[in-house]
Scaffold this motif. Structure first.
Motif, mmCIF file in Angstrom:
data_model
loop_
_atom_site.group_PDB
_atom_site.id
_atom_site.type_symbol
_atom_site.label_atom_id
_atom_site.label_comp_id
_atom_site.label_asym_id
_atom_site.label_seq_id
_atom_site.Cartn_x
_atom_site.Cartn_y
_atom_site.Cartn_z
ATOM 1 N N ALA A 98 28.595 3.111 40.823
ATOM 2 C CA ALA A 98 28.326 4.326 40.059
ATOM 3 C C ALA A 98 28.538 5.570 40.904
ATOM 4 N N VAL A 99 28.025 5.543 42.141
ATOM 5 C CA VAL A 99 28.192 6.684 43.043
ATOM 6 C C VAL A 99 29.671 6.879 43.384
ATOM 7 N N LYS A 100 30.350 5.770 43.654
ATOM 8 C CA LYS A 100 31.766 5.842 44.037
ATOM 9 C C LYS A 100 32.606 6.461 42.922
ATOM 10 N N TYR A 101 32.420 5.983 41.712
ATOM 11 C CA TYR A 101 33.245 6.491 40.610
ATOM 12 C C TYR A 101 32.804 7.883 40.165
ATOM 13 N N ALA A 102 31.541 8.200 40.353
ATOM 14 C CA ALA A 102 31.094 9.570 40.079
ATOM 15 C C ALA A 102 31.783 10.545 41.037
ATOM 16 N N LEU A 103 31.911 10.137 42.303
ATOM 17 C CA LEU A 103 32.589 10.969 43.296
ATOM 18 C C LEU A 103 34.061 11.145 42.934
ATOM 19 N N ILE A 104 34.703 10.076 42.503
ATOM 20 C CA ILE A 104 36.110 10.142 42.112
ATOM 21 C C ILE A 104 36.294 11.075 40.917
ATOM 22 N N VAL A 105 35.391 10.978 39.949
ATOM 23 C CA VAL A 105 35.465 11.853 38.766
ATOM 24 C C VAL A 105 35.310 13.316 39.170
ATOM 25 N N VAL A 106 34.375 13.587 40.087
ATOM 26 C CA VAL A 106 34.172 14.955 40.559
ATOM 27 C C VAL A 106 35.433 15.480 41.234
ATOM 28 N N PRO A 130 36.092 17.509 53.563
ATOM 29 C CA PRO A 130 35.470 17.114 54.841
ATOM 30 C C PRO A 130 33.962 16.862 54.772
ATOM 31 N N PRO A 131 33.175 17.690 54.040
ATOM 32 C CA PRO A 131 31.745 17.367 53.951
ATOM 33 C C PRO A 131 31.457 16.044 53.253
ATOM 34 N N LEU A 132 32.409 15.543 52.469
ATOM 35 C CA LEU A 132 32.200 14.292 51.738
ATOM 36 C C LEU A 132 32.671 13.060 52.514
ATOM 37 N N LEU A 133 33.335 13.261 53.653
ATOM 38 C CA LEU A 133 33.905 12.125 54.377
ATOM 39 C C LEU A 133 32.840 11.153 54.865
ATOM 40 N N LEU A 134 31.704 11.689 55.279
ATOM 41 C CA LEU A 134 30.626 10.811 55.741
ATOM 42 C C LEU A 134 30.131 9.938 54.589
ATOM 43 N N VAL A 135 30.024 10.540 53.406
ATOM 44 C CA VAL A 135 29.639 9.793 52.209
ATOM 45 C C VAL A 135 30.669 8.702 51.916
ATOM 46 N N MET A 136 31.950 9.079 51.934
ATOM 47 C CA MET A 136 33.017 8.122 51.648
ATOM 48 C C MET A 136 33.022 6.979 52.657
ATOM 49 N N SER A 137 32.826 7.322 53.930
ATOM 50 C CA SER A 137 32.866 6.305 54.980
ATOM 51 C C SER A 137 31.734 5.303 54.818
ATOM 52 N N MET A 139 30.318 4.499 52.061
ATOM 53 C CA MET A 139 30.610 3.683 50.881
ATOM 54 C C MET A 139 31.845 2.817 51.095
ATOM 55 N N GLN A 140 32.527 3.026 52.226
ATOM 56 C CA GLN A 140 33.780 2.328 52.533
ATOM 57 C C GLN A 140 34.827 2.581 51.445
ATOM 58 N N LEU A 141 34.864 3.824 50.971
ATOM 59 C CA LEU A 141 35.840 4.238 49.962
ATOM 60 C C LEU A 141 37.191 4.475 50.639
ATOM 61 N N ASP A 142 38.220 3.832 50.143
ATOM 62 C CA ASP A 142 39.565 3.937 50.715
ATOM 63 C C ASP A 142 40.086 5.367 50.537
ATOM 64 N N ARG A 143 40.403 6.006 51.650
ATOM 65 C CA ARG A 143 40.879 7.393 51.570
ATOM 66 C C ARG A 143 42.250 7.497 50.913
ATOM 67 N N ARG A 144 43.016 6.416 50.903
ATOM 68 C CA ARG A 144 44.299 6.437 50.197
ATOM 69 C C ARG A 144 44.082 6.663 48.706
ATOM 70 N N LEU A 145 43.003 6.105 48.180
ATOM 71 C CA LEU A 145 42.662 6.341 46.778
ATOM 72 C C LEU A 145 42.302 7.810 46.557
ATOM 73 N N VAL A 146 41.544 8.379 47.474
ATOM 74 C CA VAL A 146 41.158 9.784 47.354
ATOM 75 C C VAL A 146 42.403 10.673 47.389
ATOM 76 N N ALA A 147 43.359 10.349 48.270
ATOM 77 C CA ALA A 147 44.608 11.114 48.341
ATOM 78 C C ALA A 147 45.346 11.051 47.003
ATOM 79 N N CYS A 148 45.391 9.867 46.395
ATOM 80 C CA CYS A 148 46.063 9.722 45.100
ATOM 81 C C CYS A 148 45.328 10.492 44.004
#
Length: 438
Positions: A98-106, A130-137, A139-148
């Protein structure tokens, strides 16, 4: 062989071989100039004359980098990460998702809004990501997805929605150039022409969400070292940095200057004590260092694009494809799109590609019997192709600027290649389908 094709291929191959993008751009420009008969001196002169075109954007990023480091000093990344950590600490997989996909939606919502509702384009990325990178890390969220996700939000709105930057691309550039080259645009609904290409972008986003769904580990300690943040934070500090961000966006919208916006936000951080006065110089320099790679790529890309223009072989490439087509509409649509892809990959700007290709492609499409909607879709898609996936485009440089502050996100393999595969290929298919069906 056409000098533009050679230059783009040299630049892309060297970049994929992990040659620094700046070096790849320089060598690509040299190969184009020499092959076009400009000589070494003429090539270097053209390259140098184009460098100034990227200097303003590079300065914008340098100032935004300084402001981004100041935001990190407030402790905001750790405040966000702590909230997420409490969610993740429940051990519930559903909470994590839920947190991961909420972040993606934002992120995708902000990226889309940056093209129309709040037209700040890529300026939000060095401040928000950059302030969200710690959150992403964590959650182990793939940054390639964030780039897309970010690239989708930067490209799709301007090629489909005729407001903000989309109003410039679709109305002022695309429809105007189509009309100037012989096709009446009376009664054309631009969204009806571009909905199939936009659907191709959406398919690419869905594929990226699937392909990069698995966890990817990042070194959190390396990220914290890069940020050099104070782990302690307080409501007052967080409120102050919130005001600084709002002021930065407000000043940019009011003045149209990213530099003034970033400077305003940075000064608030200094005056409120988020950045100590004695450390202010060092924080600004750290931020500039963080964005140095992006700035140099943008400056070099402007020189590369100028060499492409001065070879005179962009128009030769476009016209030579017309000679190969004959009366085959399917082949015509495909070749027009591929050439648009090559041109935009090289110069890194969809907005600059349209005038180049429309002069030949509109009369050619008319002679082959394409409908007005098909012509608009064809030229519009040919221009947009290559914006995602170009090493020199701000649609890829912007995401890298936000995701690579700790050196754990490679511009080519983590931004350019993923966005190229997930957007250019579906967009190529969708653009061809639009040209044949409309």
């Amino acid at each position: 062989m056409n000098a533009v094709v050679v230059a783009v291929l040299v630049m892309l191959v060297l970049s994929l071989l992990r040659t620094p993008v700046v070096v790849a751009l320089v060598l690509g420009a040299l190969s184009a100039g020499l092959l076009a008969g400009m000589g070494l001196e003429g090539t270097l002169e053209a390259f140098s004359s184009g460098l100034g075109g990227g200097a303003g954007v590079a300065l914008n990023y340098a100032m935004l980098g300084g402001f981004a480091v100041a935001i990190a000093q407030s402790g905001l990344p750790h405040a966000m990460a702590d909230v997420v950590q409490r969610k993740l600490g429940t051990g519930e997989v559903q909470a994590t998702r839920a947190v991961k996909y909420a972040l993606i939606v934002v992120l995708v919502t902000v990226a889309i809004s940056s093209q129309n509702l709040i037209p700040i384009h890529i300026a939000f990325i060095p401040l928000l990501v950059p302030p969200l990178l710690l959150v992403m890390s964590r959650m182990q969220l793939d940054r390639r997805l964030v780039a897309c996700v970010l690239t989708f939000g930067l490209v799709t709105p301007y090629m489909f929605l005729p407001v903000g930057f989309g109003g410039i691309y679709l109305n002022d550039i695309l429809l105007q150039n189509v009309a100037d080259n012989g096709q009446s645009i009376e009664g054309i609904n631009i969204m009806s022409a571009m909905w199939i290409p936009a659907l191709g972008m959406l398919v690419g986003l869905i594929l990226a969400l699937f392909n990069y769904r698995k966890p990817r580990q990042y070194n959190v300690e390396k990220l914290q070292e890069a940020e050099r943040v104070e782990v302690k934070y307080s409501p007052m500090r967080l409120a102050a940095v919130g005001v600084a961000v709002l002021v930065a966006f407000g000043v940019q919208l009011w003045t149209g200057s990213m530099v003034l916006g970033a400077l305003s936000g940075y000064m608030i951080c200094t005056l409120t004590g988020i950045v100590r006065w004695k450390q202010a110089d060092g924080v600004l320099i750290d931020g500039m260092k963080m964005m140095a790679m992006i700035g140099f790529i943008m400056i070099t890309a402007a020189g590369f694009a100028e060499v492409m223009r001065q070879t005179g072989e962009i128009s030769t490439l476009v016209s030579s494809t017309a000679e190969l087509i004959g009366d085959n509409k399917g082949l015509a649509a495909l070749l027009m799109l591929v050439v648009g892809l090559l041109v935009t990959l090289g110069i890194g700007s969809s907005f600059s590609t349209i005038p180049i290709i429309a002069a030949i492609y509109v009369p050619l499409a008319l002679s082959l019997g394409f409908s007005p909607l098909a012509i608009v879709a064809l030229v519009g898609t040919a221009g947009a192709l290559g914006d995602a996936g170009s090493p020199a485009s701000d649609s890829t440089l912007g995401p890298t600027a936000g995701l690579n502050v700790d050196g754990q996100h490679h511009h080519i393999w983590d931004t350019v290649v993923p966005t190229f595969l997930h957007y250019n290929l579906p967009l190529l298919i969708a653009g061809w389908a639009a040209a044949m069906l409309l």
